[in-house]
Every structure is written in C-alpha cells, then in structure tokens.
Design a protein around this motif. Structure first.
Motif, mmCIF file in Angstrom:
data_model
loop_
_atom_site.group_PDB
_atom_site.id
_atom_site.type_symbol
_atom_site.label_atom_id
_atom_site.label_comp_id
_atom_site.label_asym_id
_atom_site.label_seq_id
_atom_site.Cartn_x
_atom_site.Cartn_y
_atom_site.Cartn_z
ATOM 1 N N MET A 111 17.831 -19.227 18.044
ATOM 2 C CA MET A 111 17.610 -19.857 19.346
ATOM 3 C C MET A 111 16.371 -20.738 19.289
ATOM 4 N N LEU A 112 15.355 -20.200 18.580
ATOM 5 C CA LEU A 112 14.049 -20.855 18.560
ATOM 6 C C LEU A 112 13.547 -21.004 17.138
ATOM 7 N N LEU A 113 12.893 -22.150 16.882
ATOM 8 C CA LEU A 113 12.191 -22.348 15.614
ATOM 9 C C LEU A 113 10.713 -22.507 15.959
ATOM 10 N N THR A 114 9.854 -21.867 15.181
ATOM 11 C CA THR A 114 8.432 -21.957 15.504
ATOM 12 C C THR A 114 7.634 -22.503 14.333
ATOM 13 N N ASP A 115 6.566 -23.206 14.678
ATOM 14 C CA ASP A 115 5.583 -23.640 13.693
ATOM 15 C C ASP A 115 4.234 -23.425 14.363
ATOM 16 N N LYS A 116 3.608 -22.336 14.027
ATOM 17 C CA LYS A 116 2.376 -21.895 14.697
ATOM 18 C C LYS A 116 2.624 -21.848 16.212
ATOM 19 N N ALA A 117 1.864 -22.670 16.983
ATOM 20 C CA ALA A 117 2.031 -22.577 18.436
ATOM 21 C C ALA A 117 3.237 -23.376 18.940
ATOM 22 N N LYS A 118 3.797 -24.218 18.061
ATOM 23 C CA LYS A 118 4.906 -25.076 18.530
ATOM 24 C C LYS A 118 6.235 -24.327 18.482
ATOM 25 N N VAL A 119 7.033 -24.530 19.500
ATOM 26 C CA VAL A 119 8.342 -23.871 19.557
ATOM 27 C C VAL A 119 9.413 -24.908 19.891
ATOM 28 N N VAL B 170 14.895 -15.741 16.390
ATOM 29 C CA VAL B 170 13.825 -16.717 16.090
ATOM 30 C C VAL B 170 13.709 -16.928 14.581
ATOM 31 N N ASN B 171 13.738 -18.176 14.144
ATOM 32 C CA ASN B 171 13.412 -18.575 12.766
ATOM 33 C C ASN B 171 14.328 -18.035 11.674
ATOM 34 N N GLN C 25 21.236 -10.863 21.499
ATOM 35 C CA GLN C 25 20.504 -11.452 20.375
ATOM 36 C C GLN C 25 20.174 -10.366 19.355
ATOM 37 N N PHE C 26 19.639 -10.805 18.234
ATOM 38 C CA PHE C 26 19.340 -9.896 17.121
ATOM 39 C C PHE C 26 17.985 -10.292 16.545
ATOM 40 N N SER C 27 17.112 -9.323 16.364
ATOM 41 C CA SER C 27 15.797 -9.619 15.768
ATOM 42 C C SER C 27 15.518 -8.592 14.684
ATOM 43 N N GLU C 28 15.403 -9.075 13.469
ATOM 44 C CA GLU C 28 15.193 -8.187 12.313
ATOM 45 C C GLU C 28 13.828 -8.472 11.692
ATOM 46 N N HIS C 29 13.303 -7.484 11.005
ATOM 47 C CA HIS C 29 12.070 -7.703 10.218
ATOM 48 C C HIS C 29 12.483 -8.484 8.972
ATOM 49 N N LEU C 30 12.679 -9.735 9.165
ATOM 50 C CA LEU C 30 13.216 -10.620 8.129
ATOM 51 C C LEU C 30 12.535 -11.971 8.303
ATOM 52 N N GLY C 31 11.953 -12.487 7.227
ATOM 53 C CA GLY C 31 11.331 -13.799 7.293
ATOM 54 C C GLY C 31 10.352 -13.881 8.442
ATOM 55 N N ARG C 32 10.502 -14.931 9.264
ATOM 56 C CA ARG C 32 9.545 -15.150 10.358
ATOM 57 C C ARG C 32 10.186 -14.903 11.729
ATOM 58 N N CYS C 33 11.113 -13.960 11.762
ATOM 59 C CA CYS C 33 11.715 -13.647 13.067
ATOM 60 C C CYS C 33 10.711 -12.888 13.928
ATOM 61 N N ILE C 34 10.228 -11.748 13.388
ATOM 62 C CA ILE C 34 9.264 -10.955 14.153
ATOM 63 C C ILE C 34 7.861 -11.553 13.955
ATOM 64 N N TYR C 35 7.334 -11.415 12.750
ATOM 65 C CA TYR C 35 5.966 -11.898 12.478
ATOM 66 C C TYR C 35 5.983 -13.412 12.354
#
Ligand code: AHR
Length: 519
Positions: free
Chosen positions: A380-388, A374-375, A46-56
């Motif tokens: 793999m995953l989409l999040t909206d606050k606590a919802k995944v 993420v996002n 997988q790949f996680s970048e400081h981009l959009g809402r992937c990390i934060y």
C-alpha cells in the motif's frame, strides 16, 4: 446468483476474437432489489511481516527516530493507514511466524534479545516491535488484529500462553505478566492463525500431520473473551494455489474444529519464480499475461469452496485468502531478501479484479490479506525515511472500501473477452456492486483493456437512478507508478463519464481504469 468473472455465459468464449470483441457491447444489469450476502470488510485486510522494511523503517521507526513519530510509529504511515480504513492486519508472518517466539518481544526494549531473521536475509531482529507494539497499533487505528502462532518451531504451550497473555483478564500467570509489562486490560484478539504455510516454511508437513497438529494446538487455545462473539476464530493453515488435496484432507479431518481455512496465491507476472518479471519495466503483452495469471484466483476460490461445500454445506467455515498479490523481481540495488518492489497501474487493476472475485464469493470468502502493507511485495505504502508514497494499489483499496461490510448486489454482466492470447481469457470489464448501511449503492468497474475505452450500458432494477458521482483511477501507461519525486502521478480523480437517461446509465470507462460510482 451473484455474478462472477467465471460465471460469464459460456457463449462469451466464442467472442474472444478481436473483430467480435470490438463489436460486442458491454451490458450490465444491477439488481438492487435482490440483496446477496454481506461483503465481509476483512476482505480488505492487510499483512505485515517482520520482513525487509515492512515493520522496521516502515510502520515502526522507533521513539528516538528523527522521523516524526507517535510512540515509535511513523506519523506519515499512521495517517495513510487511517485514510485507508484498514479493517484487519495479519502479523508477525508469514514464514517469520513459525520462527517467532513471542516472549522475545515483550518487556523493556533494551532487554529484548537481538536475533537472526533466518527467513529474510539473516538481518538482525531486535524485537523492538512485539506483541504490545502490534496490538497497540491495531487498537490505535481501530484495526482487528490477526495473529499467527508458531506451529513449525514452537510449542503448544507457547501458543497457549501467548493467547492467555493477550486476551485473559484473569489473575493468571500470563495475564499478570502482561500487567507487569504495562498493559492492564487484555486486548481483543479474535482472529488467530494456527501456523503459516505448514506445507513449506512452516514445517514442511503433510496435510495429515498438520491436521493432527491443528487438533493439538486447537485443544489448548482457550477462549478468555467475555463475549461469545469475541471468542477465538481459529484459522487452519490451508493450501497454496491449486493444492486441492490439502483442502480436502483438512476439511475431512478437522473441518469441524476450525472456523476458517487459509489459501495463499501469488501472481507471478512471468509465471516463473526464478525470473518473475520487473515491477515497472514491462509492456502491454506482459500486462495482459499478468492479468491472466491473477484471474486464476477465480478458479482457486471456486474449487476450494466446492471442496468446503462438501464438508461444510452450511458454510460455517470461512475461506481466508490471507496472502495474495503480485510478486515481481525486487527493485535493482535492493536486498533480494527484502522483497521491495514498485507498484504500478497494472497492480491497481489486478487488485481490483481480485477484490471483485472475493466479493463475488462473499458467501464463503470472509477474509483476505494482501501481501504486504508497507515496503514489501504489493504494498500500500512505500517509504523512504520520512517520505511516504501511496501506491496505485493503495488508491484502489481506498476507493473500493465503500464495499466493506455492505450487502452485495447481483450484477449480470455481458462483456467480451479481450483479444490478448493468454491462458486465462481476460474479460473486458469486471464489475461489483453493493448497498451500504446508509442505503447508498456503489458500483465498481474495471476496464482491463490497456488501450481502448469501453462503454458500459447499465440498467438498475429496483432503485431509481440519479446522476452518479464517482472517482476514477487510470494512467497513460501500464507501468505508470508513483515515486518519492512524483507521489501523485497515479491517483484518483473525479469521474464525469457517467450519464443517465431514463433508467439507463451509460458509463464510459477510460482504457485501463478502475471506476467507483455512487448511484
Ligand atoms: O509474503 C512473503 C512470504 O510468502 C510469506 O512469509 C510466506 O508465508 C509466503 O511464502
């Protein structure tokens, strides 16, 4: 010889008409007695970048967040990643990596500088997620970290010291700094990318100039690991898509110094970067057009591998497809720089086709990292606050994870092309098989036809057949997807479409489906 979509007999090209295709059966022979190469589990990276809402807002919500978390990591995201068996995670970018200065992301959080994320929308990067947070996450989930150092705007010294900070157990300035920041023992960081997209956001370099830079960085990146097998695996920045000249130059100039070379290739549904196409508002013609685009991966991997074979016939250098996936227009109303897109049944089919391609080339492809976890993009995953939400692509990765680290088994497949008029012809069925360390044989299959089921007649050589068990992922529309209101609209179900008679296995694949069987 392991099968590939591209290696289907040339005669099949003649079958690309509707009438013939309908009349042509799909026949598959699985040779359980002819083991091939091991399928590197890192193909499922997988790949996680400081981009959009992937990390934060994705992986990291912060310790004080009302969202249930463990030391700042979202609990729901952690749980989903555990179930996914993620083998490898690339960080901090992407384009962000060549703007990232690792010292900004260590030490007490309230002392870390807030910066401008120039690549992705100019938003504030508060550096709360840094080296410790990334490597601790990997350690917690049993994931191999894959760190990309800054070549574009960084220095050799910076990269050298980062490696020392992360991996040295000596009494040395960087190891001591790490200890002062609360981490006594070094982490294991085996995989290291020397820059990202050096031909573009990573410095707009020529291949010759990058090759020289690779030499400089490579010289000063030292191995601190105690065990030789943990020594730094150095991935040179490779080509985009069909830029074979880049690979040729790098292999010629620094092929002896690298352990791996990367390849980036995104699937753009329309083939046009300006108007890529919607993630959910499309029909069957666009679905086929997208599959046709994605199947170019076969040619890219084959041709880059052929260049590598020329300079590295022993296949010591790995091809690392460390960015791939579908890239659509962003969801309406979201920040265009955040690359947030929905994920549909089409994406699940596309993911399975690419994973099959990588597995067919297991002798050369040692790693692949879908963009992004993420996002962002094909998540793999989409999040909206606590919802995944677990996307259809998540489910394909989870279902096919049975192949991770297993031994590839040859599959000879005869299948017609679909009648769709696309640039790259689309085989009706794609298949891949492996035997895992417990001796279990798994067969994964994709029916690319959006409207018709297909029957596969399968013979297994070298192993006794019994009634298989399995799961299927399918949907009633090409654009079916999971939402926060209906998170399981597209999710795997038990599969009952396989019947054994003698040594023949008949498999009825529903339209537009991915099936994984344990034989
Ligand atoms: O994944 C998004 C971006 O795509 C990455 O930052 C970059 O490497 C690529 O162009």
């Amino acid at each position: 010889m392991p099968p590939t979509l591209a290696r289907l007999s040339a005669a099949l090209v003649l079958l690309a008409t509707s009438a013939l295709a309908a009349a042509t059966p799909t026949v598959l022979t699985l040779s359980a007695d002819k083991p091939g190469p091991v399928i590197n589990r890192n193909i499922y990276g997988q790949f996680s970048e400081h981009l959009g809402r992937c990390i934060y807002d994705g992986i990291w919500v912060g310790k004080d967040s009302p969202i249930p978390n463990t030391n700042g990591y979202s609990n729901e995201v952690l749980a989903a990643l555990r179930d996914l068996h993620v083998p490898l995670l690339r960080w901090p970018g992407g384009c962000f990596a060549d703007d990232y200065h690792w010292r900004d992301g260590i030490g007490p959080m309230d002392k870390r500088p807030s910066l401008y994320n120039a690549n992705w929308g100019g938003v504030v990067e508060n550096n709360h997620f840094g080296t410790h947070e990334f490597l601790d996450l990997c350690e917690m989930l049993g994931i191999e970290p894959y760190v990309c150092v800054n070549v574009g705007s960084g220095t050799v010294q910076e990269a050298k010291e980062w490696v020392e900070y992360m991996t040295s157990d000596a009494t040395s300035p960087m190891a001591n700094l790490r200890r002062a920041n609360g981490r006594d023992k070094p982490w294991k960081v085996h995989f290291l990318a020397i820059g990202n997209e050096a031909w573009g956001c990573g410095g707009s370099m020529t291949p010759e100039f990058y090759a020289d830079n690779f030499r400089r960085y490579n010289t000063y990146i030292r191995n601190y690991a105690a065990r030789p097998e943990d020594a730094v695996y150095r991935v040179a920045c490779g080509a985009s898509g069909n830029d074979y000249q880049w690979t040729e130059t790098l292999m010629k100039r620094v092929g002896q110094q690298m352990n791996g070379i990367s390849l980036h290739s995104y699937t753009i549904p329309s083939g046009q970067w300006k108007t890529k196409g919607s993630a959910t508002e499309f029909g069957i013609p666009q679905y086929y057009e997208t599959l046709s685009q994605t199947l170019q991966m076969e040619e890219y991997v084959t041709r880059h591998s052929a260049i590598m074979d020329k300079y590295d016939p022993a296949k010591k250098v790995g091809l690392c497809v460390d960015e791939w996936g579908i890239w659509t227009d962003v969801e309406k109303g979201t920040n265009p720089a955040f690359l947030y897109q929905q994920n549909s049944m089409r994406d699940a089919i596309l993911a399975a086709l690419n994973l099959h391609i990588f597995q067919e080339h297991a002798d050369r492809v040692v790693m692949a990292n879908i963009a992004q976890m993420v996002n962002v993009l094909q998540a793999m995953l989409l999040t909206d606050k606590a919802k995944v939400v677990r996307t259809p692509t998540y489910h394909v990765f989870e279902m096919l994870s049975v192949h991770q680290g297993a031994t590839a088994l040859p599959v000879a497949l005869s299948t017609p092309y679909l009648p769709a008029q696309t640039d790259v012809k689309i085989p009706n069925v794609s298949a891949s098989a492996s035997r895992d360390s417990a001796g279990r044989i798994h067969l994964s299959l994709v029916n690319t036809d959006a409207e018709h089921p297909v029957e596969v007649s399968c013979t297994v050589q070298g192993a006794a057949l019994r009634q298989p068990t399995g799961r299927v992922l399918t949907a009633d529309a090409v654009n079916a997807h999971n939402t926060f209101e209906a998170p399981d609209a597209v999710s795997p179900k038990a599969f009952s479409g396989a019947t054994v008679s003698g040594n023949l296995l008949k498999i009825e694949l529903p339209a537009m489906s991915v099936v994984v069987l344990e034989l």
